[in-house]
Design an enzyme around this catalytic site. Structure first.
Site, PDB file in Angstrom:
ATOM      1  N   ASP A 127       0.773  -1.417  -0.298  1.00 53.40           N
ATOM      2  CA  ASP A 127       0.077  -0.269   0.083  1.00 53.40           C
ATOM      3  C   ASP A 127       0.730   1.374  -0.446  1.00 53.40           C
ATOM      4  OD1 ASP A 127      -1.902  -1.572  -0.137  1.00 53.40           O
ATOM      5  OD2 ASP A 127      -2.835  -1.251   2.164  1.00 53.40           O
ATOM      6  N   GLU A 142       1.274  -6.545  -5.118  1.00 52.89           N
ATOM      7  CA  GLU A 142       0.881  -5.889  -6.417  1.00 52.89           C
ATOM      8  C   GLU A 142       2.069  -4.828  -6.324  1.00 52.89           C
ATOM      9  OE1 GLU A 142      -2.603  -1.569  -6.666  1.00 52.89           O
ATOM     10  OE2 GLU A 142      -2.777  -3.767  -6.449  1.00 52.89           O
TER      11      GLU A 142
END
Length: 380
Positions: free
Chosen positions: A15, A272
């Site tokens: 994140d 990610e």
């Protein structure tokens, strides 16, 4: 424009990795940003230029997450754009200050996926009916791999910098030397960045077998990132005369991590942020996707493979997909053995060529920050 970006650090730094790349790219394009974080510790190695005052990068101010119940300083005025990363709603005191005749563009930056729902959901409105934000409107911004989505993070000039390093063996050797890696020309380099449930022992055993048995295959230097990759590999014992050499890396700032992926012949990445960076490396790679209890990560992985490998020949796509599923525990661990089919020089060259070609095609599309700027300015 001035941007406020809110991020909560969950567990694996993906994140904060995405958000730091986002604000750094915005700042490089002349915008100013405040990055609000509930934990700034990862920036010590991810972005060491950010000092204790949070002002080490031009155009970016890093601020601690406001404490509930403590009034915001009177000089805190929300910018033209407010981004909540991955659904972390900004504090109510901040949202209250967004109530003005022309409120900020309020964006929920979602997780990246190649699934079909992303195009359907990208840009949807989310009117606020209660709380400090009642009457405001929030919109969803979904990163993705097709033109009808928010695209992927890719800074201007990234591909050119990659090519400059990859096209020069001397530059590659110098870059590896700066990481303390005693690379020998002709040796394949494999980077390993994974979660703590990765099948590292089985992976290394199959990698060793492939490097030993594949006709004409060179020896291999495995670079271990800090954390699970290093911890898991420390309990693996190579066989006598192993063609594998293991090297432990120190924590790397983001630009150095990008260079690591460019220098490596095969990248194993997780989550990610690093998965997207592996795409731009244009090298063969393997994505360990974040595992979810309800199993939806399997569909997410399959959807991505369908796009990434869409134009690959079947004889290449089948063993690569088998390898990806096995590494993600979506197929028997024995199928990690498909690595042997890919390690021989002819198959390896096909994998390299296909990865590079897909990376080049995808990099011809507009990047996420360009699409995001257009997204908020069109509505304004």
């Amino acid at each position: 424009m001035h941007w406020d970006v809110f991020c909560t650090v969950i567990d694996n730094f993906g994140d904060i990795g995405v958000c730091w790349r986002l604000v750094r790219d915005l700042a490089a394009r002349g915008h100013t940003c405040r990055l609000w974080l509930d934990d700034t510790s990862a920036l010590r190695w991810m972005a060491p230029e950010v000092g204790p005052d949070g002002l080490g990068h031009p155009g970016i101010e890093v601020r601690p997450w406001p404490v509930d119940g403590v009034p915001l300083p009177v000089d805190i005025v929300p910018g033209e754009v407010v981004i909540e990363a991955f659904g972390c709603r900004p504090p109510e005191a901040f949202v209250a200050r967004m109530q003005r005749p022309t409120p900020p563009e309020w964006i929920n930056l979602e997780y990246f996926s190649a699934e079909a729902y992303v195009e359907r959901s990208h840009g949807l409105n989310s009117p606020q009916f209660s709380g400090a934000g009642a009457g405001l409107n929030k919109r969803f911004f979904f990163p993705g791999v097709t033109e009808g989505t928010g695209g992927l993070l890719r800074e201007p000039g990234l591909i050119e910098r990659r090519d400059a390093l990859q096209d020069s063996e001397a530059a590659r050797a110098a870059a590896l030397d700066r990481l303390g890696v005693a690379w020998q020309p002709g040796e394949r380099v494999v980077s390993l960045f994974c979660y703590d449930y990765a099948p590292v022992h089985a992976w290394l055993a199959h990698l060793e077998r492939a490097a030993r048995q594949a006709p004409g295959a060179p020896p291999c230097h495995v670079l271990l990132t800090p954390g699970p990759a290093t911890d898991l590999a420390s309990h693996w014992a190579p066989t006598e005369g192993s063609p594998l050499r293991l090297h432990r890396l120190s924590p790397l700032p983001q630009p150095d991590f990008d260079s690591l992926l460019w220098m490596s012949d095969l990248n194993v990445v997780r989550g990610e942020d690093s998965a997207v960076r592996a795409l731009w490396a244009g090298r063969p790679h393997l994505w360990q996707i974040y595992r979810q209890d309800d199993g939806v990560h399997a569909d997410k992985l399959d959807a991505f493979m369908d796009h990434w490998m869409a134009d690959w020949p079947a004889e290449l796509r089948a063993p690569v997909a088998q390898l990806w599923r096995a590494f993600n525990a979506l197929a028997p661990a024995e199928q990690l053995g498909s690595l042997a089919d890919l390690w021989a020089p002819e198959a390896w060259e096909r994998w390299q060529s296909a990865s590079r070609q897909t990376s080049q095609v995808w990099s011809s599309s507009n990047d996420l920050v360009s699409r995001l700027i257009s997204f908020v300015t069109r509505s304004g």
